[in-house]
Design a protein around this motif. Structure first.
Motif, mmCIF file in Angstrom:
data_model
loop_
_atom_site.group_PDB
_atom_site.id
_atom_site.type_symbol
_atom_site.label_atom_id
_atom_site.label_comp_id
_atom_site.label_asym_id
_atom_site.label_seq_id
_atom_site.Cartn_x
_atom_site.Cartn_y
_atom_site.Cartn_z
ATOM 1 N N UNK A 519 0.810 -1.220 0.000
ATOM 2 C CA UNK A 519 0.000 0.000 0.000
ATOM 3 C C UNK A 519 0.845 1.273 0.000
ATOM 4 N N UNK A 520 2.162 1.133 0.101
ATOM 5 C CA UNK A 520 3.040 2.301 0.094
ATOM 6 C C UNK A 520 3.107 3.034 1.416
ATOM 7 N N UNK A 521 2.600 2.425 2.469
ATOM 8 C CA UNK A 521 2.558 3.116 3.766
ATOM 9 C C UNK A 521 3.902 3.090 4.485
ATOM 10 N N UNK A 522 4.830 2.273 4.007
ATOM 11 C CA UNK A 522 6.173 2.249 4.591
ATOM 12 C C UNK A 522 7.184 2.958 3.699
ATOM 13 N N UNK A 523 6.692 3.638 2.666
ATOM 14 C CA UNK A 523 7.599 4.308 1.748
ATOM 15 C C UNK A 523 8.407 3.284 0.971
ATOM 16 N N UNK A 524 9.645 3.634 0.682
ATOM 17 C CA UNK A 524 10.548 2.723 -0.042
ATOM 18 C C UNK A 524 11.710 2.383 0.875
ATOM 19 N N UNK A 525 11.635 1.235 1.580
ATOM 20 C CA UNK A 525 12.712 0.870 2.497
ATOM 21 C C UNK A 525 14.043 0.759 1.761
ATOM 22 N N UNK A 526 15.122 1.191 2.419
ATOM 23 C CA UNK A 526 16.451 1.022 1.833
ATOM 24 C C UNK A 526 16.769 -0.462 1.765
ATOM 25 N N UNK A 527 17.342 -0.906 0.670
ATOM 26 C CA UNK A 527 17.659 -2.322 0.513
ATOM 27 C C UNK A 527 18.883 -2.654 1.360
ATOM 28 N N UNK A 528 18.639 -3.258 2.503
ATOM 29 C CA UNK A 528 19.710 -3.539 3.448
ATOM 30 C C UNK A 528 20.348 -4.889 3.149
ATOM 31 N N UNK A 529 21.671 -4.935 3.190
ATOM 32 C CA UNK A 529 22.408 -6.144 2.850
ATOM 33 C C UNK A 529 22.467 -7.087 4.046
ATOM 34 N N UNK A 530 21.859 -8.262 3.896
ATOM 35 C CA UNK A 530 21.901 -9.279 4.944
ATOM 36 C C UNK A 530 22.735 -10.485 4.502
ATOM 37 N N UNK A 531 23.487 -10.326 3.412
ATOM 38 C CA UNK A 531 24.257 -11.441 2.887
ATOM 39 C C UNK A 531 23.344 -12.457 2.217
#
Length: 648
Positions: A519-531
């Motif tokens: 729904x776009x309510x969290x915006x665009x989360x940064x793509x975090x590197x988890x390996x």
């Protein structure tokens, strides 16, 4: 073929014997307790078409195609064999009396289908003799048991006799659209007419006798499932998961199940519907790690006990009894339920027998004593004071659920409230909901355990008390929607509480976060590197509630890539070992289930294992430590999303 005049008394005796055998078996089923399985006929019929006629679960495995062919050959040849018997009783009045325009196409179909049946039988025989999978056999039956070989031999004999019979007729000058039989007839060309008559007569009687023997063998063998599988699919549980029935506590009432007659008639029908295919034991985590439990054996012993006259059902390991150790081995993961081709309900039977041991005999593993006492006295497994439940909120301020104002009740659960590691997930979910502007609140010290563990362990009395208390509290506070990070709370509140008149919108945090992202309510989360991320399916979220995509969608939204899967994943996922109350018990035999799962994970050399359940978190972290692989991180999907949002 004058000898056919003797067929009527043979047929009459065989049919009477068959009917009597079926009556005996169905009479035993009728001794079970009452249970309503006649509601929602439309859904039940749909299940018959999907699972019985469509062979949905049979076809889920490659070799299932062979059984599918054999099943439909059997169904089509019912018409051919009914005609065969009718012709034997009343010569010239069956299909042979039909016009050629109808008779010839039917003859062609029956001829080709008979060939398909024979080929399927030969493939099945070769499989059992030369490359049988391990799950076809166990401690009471072998892949090439005499019964299995006998039934395959009977079917092969029926097909062979059918071809030779028709081949003899064709060699005598009859015409029919029967290419397979015509090919066989080429071997008989040149024989005298009298010899061909004898061949036809012998083949006819061979087919008749084997057919009637086959018919009478069915009710007295494991192949009774040929008669009961379709009804069993019709009377299946329409609830997912198969929730144990609510127990009524009245003076003088017996609790749980210790004798076969205490099971419902559907439970007993299950026992006669088992094909003993071994798929349940193949996926069972307890059986796969060397425990006593074999779900197939539980159903087999129920049938043996029922036929033997109902001796005590729970006792030392032996034919017709379920040993107590095996009952406590069950993690209630639902693998057996999800894979059974004829929809047998193993898990509820185990829970019913646990209820007897707990509530009537007070006989259960010693480590459960503290659990039961803590649940009764302080409504949580650790026995921690209820006032400690809301302390995780810390700097979040007052988050009390307010009637008519708050949208979601955040049902934190015992692990999320008291376990130091699980509390990190709780905070991560809370901050994520805040970021999305979701209105949520908690019950704080008034929240009590949902009762999942005590119900699966058989302590229905304590569960009943908790469920009634929670139901009343939800009504009093005006709760309409619930979100929880624990699949056990999620499944229990969503499914089990319906038995208490509680109809709420219950969502797992993976579902809500995935929807918020969509729904776009969290915006665009940064793509975090988890390996390299590996995702472990929770049994109570996946198999029990058919939720597989949501947690994967959350991980992909937070990391930018879909997570990798275990070799055993989704419907075939392998349990962490904590379900069914096993979280609070030690594993005394075999390999630890969490060790088995961790070893499977380490084959892929992951950097992070993502979970969506606090129990899975504990079991996998402990397993990694035991294997000396602490460098592999275990994170809940809410933690991964919270990190991505904080780094945005």
């Amino acid at each position: 073929m004058q000898s056919h005049q003797y067929f009527m008394p043979v047929f009459a005796v065989a049919i009477l014997a068959f009917c009597y055998s079926c009556y005996q078996r169905l009479q035993l089923v009728g001794e079970g307790a009452a249970e309503n399985r006649f509601d929602r006929p439309g859904e039940r019929l749909a299940g018959v078409f999907a699972y019985a006629f469509g062979q949905k679960r049979v076809l889920a495995r490659p070799f299932g195609v062979n059984h599918f062919v054999l099943f439909w050959a059997f169904m089509l040849l019912l018409v051919a064999n009914a005609d065969f018997l009718w012709e034997g009783l009343f010569p010239g009045s069956g299909l042979s009396a039909l016009p050629e325009a109808i008779r010839n196409p039917l003859s062609l179909v029956f001829d080709l289908v008979s060939l398909a049946a024979l080929a399927s039988v030969l493939v099945a025989l070769a499989r059992r003799l030369f490359f049988a999978p391990s799950y076809l056999g166990n401690d009471y039956t072998k892949p090439c048991s005499g019964e299995a070989l006998l039934i395959l031999g009977m079917i092969a004999t029926l097909m062979a006799a059918y071809f030779v019979l028709n081949a003899a007729h064709l060699a005598l000058g009859q015409t029919a659209w029967m290419p397979v039989s015509l090919a066989v007839s080429s071997l008989l060309r040149g024989l005298p007419a009298a010899t061909l008559e004898t061949v036809a007569n012998v083949s006819w009687w061979l087919h008749a006798v084997v057919l009637l023997l086959f018919l009478n063998f069915l009710p007295r063998s494991k192949h009774m499932h040929i008669l009961t599988a379709i009804p069993n699919c019709y009377f299946r549980s329409l609830e997912n998961p198969a929730v144990p029935p609510r127990e009524v506590f009245e003076p003088g009432k017996r609790f749980g199940v210790s004798d076969v007659e205490q099971f419902s008639w559907k439970d007993l029908l299950d026992s006669f519907s088992c094909t003993e295919c071994g798929r349940c034991q193949d996926l069972c985590p307890a059986h796969n790690t060397g425990k006593s439990l074999n779900p197939r054996r539980v159903i087999h012993d129920l049938k043996v006990n029922l036929i033997d006259g109902g001796k005590p059902l729970i006792g030392a390991k032996g034919e017709g009894t379920s040993c107590e150790e095996a009952l406590w081995d069950c993690t209630t993961c639902g693998a057996c339920l999800s894979v059974c081709p004829v929809l047998i309900e193993h898990l509820p039977k185990i829970v019913k027998m646990r209820r007897h041991l707990v509530q009537e005999k007070a006989r259960f593993p010693e480590e459960l004593l503290n659990l039961f006492e803590n649940m009764e006295q302080r409504s949580n497994p650790w026995g921690i004071a209820p006032s400690e439940r809301g302390k995780w909120t810390g700097t979040l301020g007052d988050r009390t659920f307010k009637k008519g104002e708050t949208e979601y009740l955040f049902f934190v659960g015992c692990a999320g409230s008291f376990d130091s590691r699980a509390k990190q997930t709780t905070v991560a979910l809370a901050t994520t909901l805040d970021r999305a502007g979701v209105s949520w609140g908690i019950l704080g010290k008034d929240e009590i355990c949902c009762g999942d563990s005590v119900r699966r362990l058989g302590n229905e009395f304590v569960f009943d008390k908790m469920a009634r208390g929670n139901a009343e509290l939800f009504r009093e506070r005006g709760v309409k929607k619930i979100v929880t990070a624990c699949p056990h709370c999620f499944s229990t509140l969503k499914n089990d509480y319906k038995q208490y008149g509680v109809e709420l919108e219950v969502v797992h945090h993976s579902e809500l976060i995935a929807q918020l992202v969509k729904d776009g309510r969290l915006g665009a989360p940064k793509k975090i590197d988890q390996g390299k991320v590996l995702f472990h399916d929770s049994c109570y979220l996946g198999r029990h509630n058919d939720t597989y995509s949501a947690p994967r969608d959350v991980i992909e939204a937070a990391t930018g890539a879909a997570p990798r899967d275990f070799e055993r994943n989704r419907e075939k996922g392998f349990c962490c070992g904590a379900g069914g109350g096993r979280m609070w018990m030690e594993e005394q035999t075999g390999t630890r289930i969490n060790h088995e799962r961790v070893q499977e994970a380490l084959k892929q050399q992951p950097d992070t294992i993502c979970v969506s359940c606090p129990y899975c978190m504990t079991m996998l972290e402990d397993g990694l430590k035991d294997q000396g692989a602490e460098k592999v991180r275990v994170k809940d999907i809410a933690e991964v999303m919270a990190e991505a949002l904080n780094d945005r």
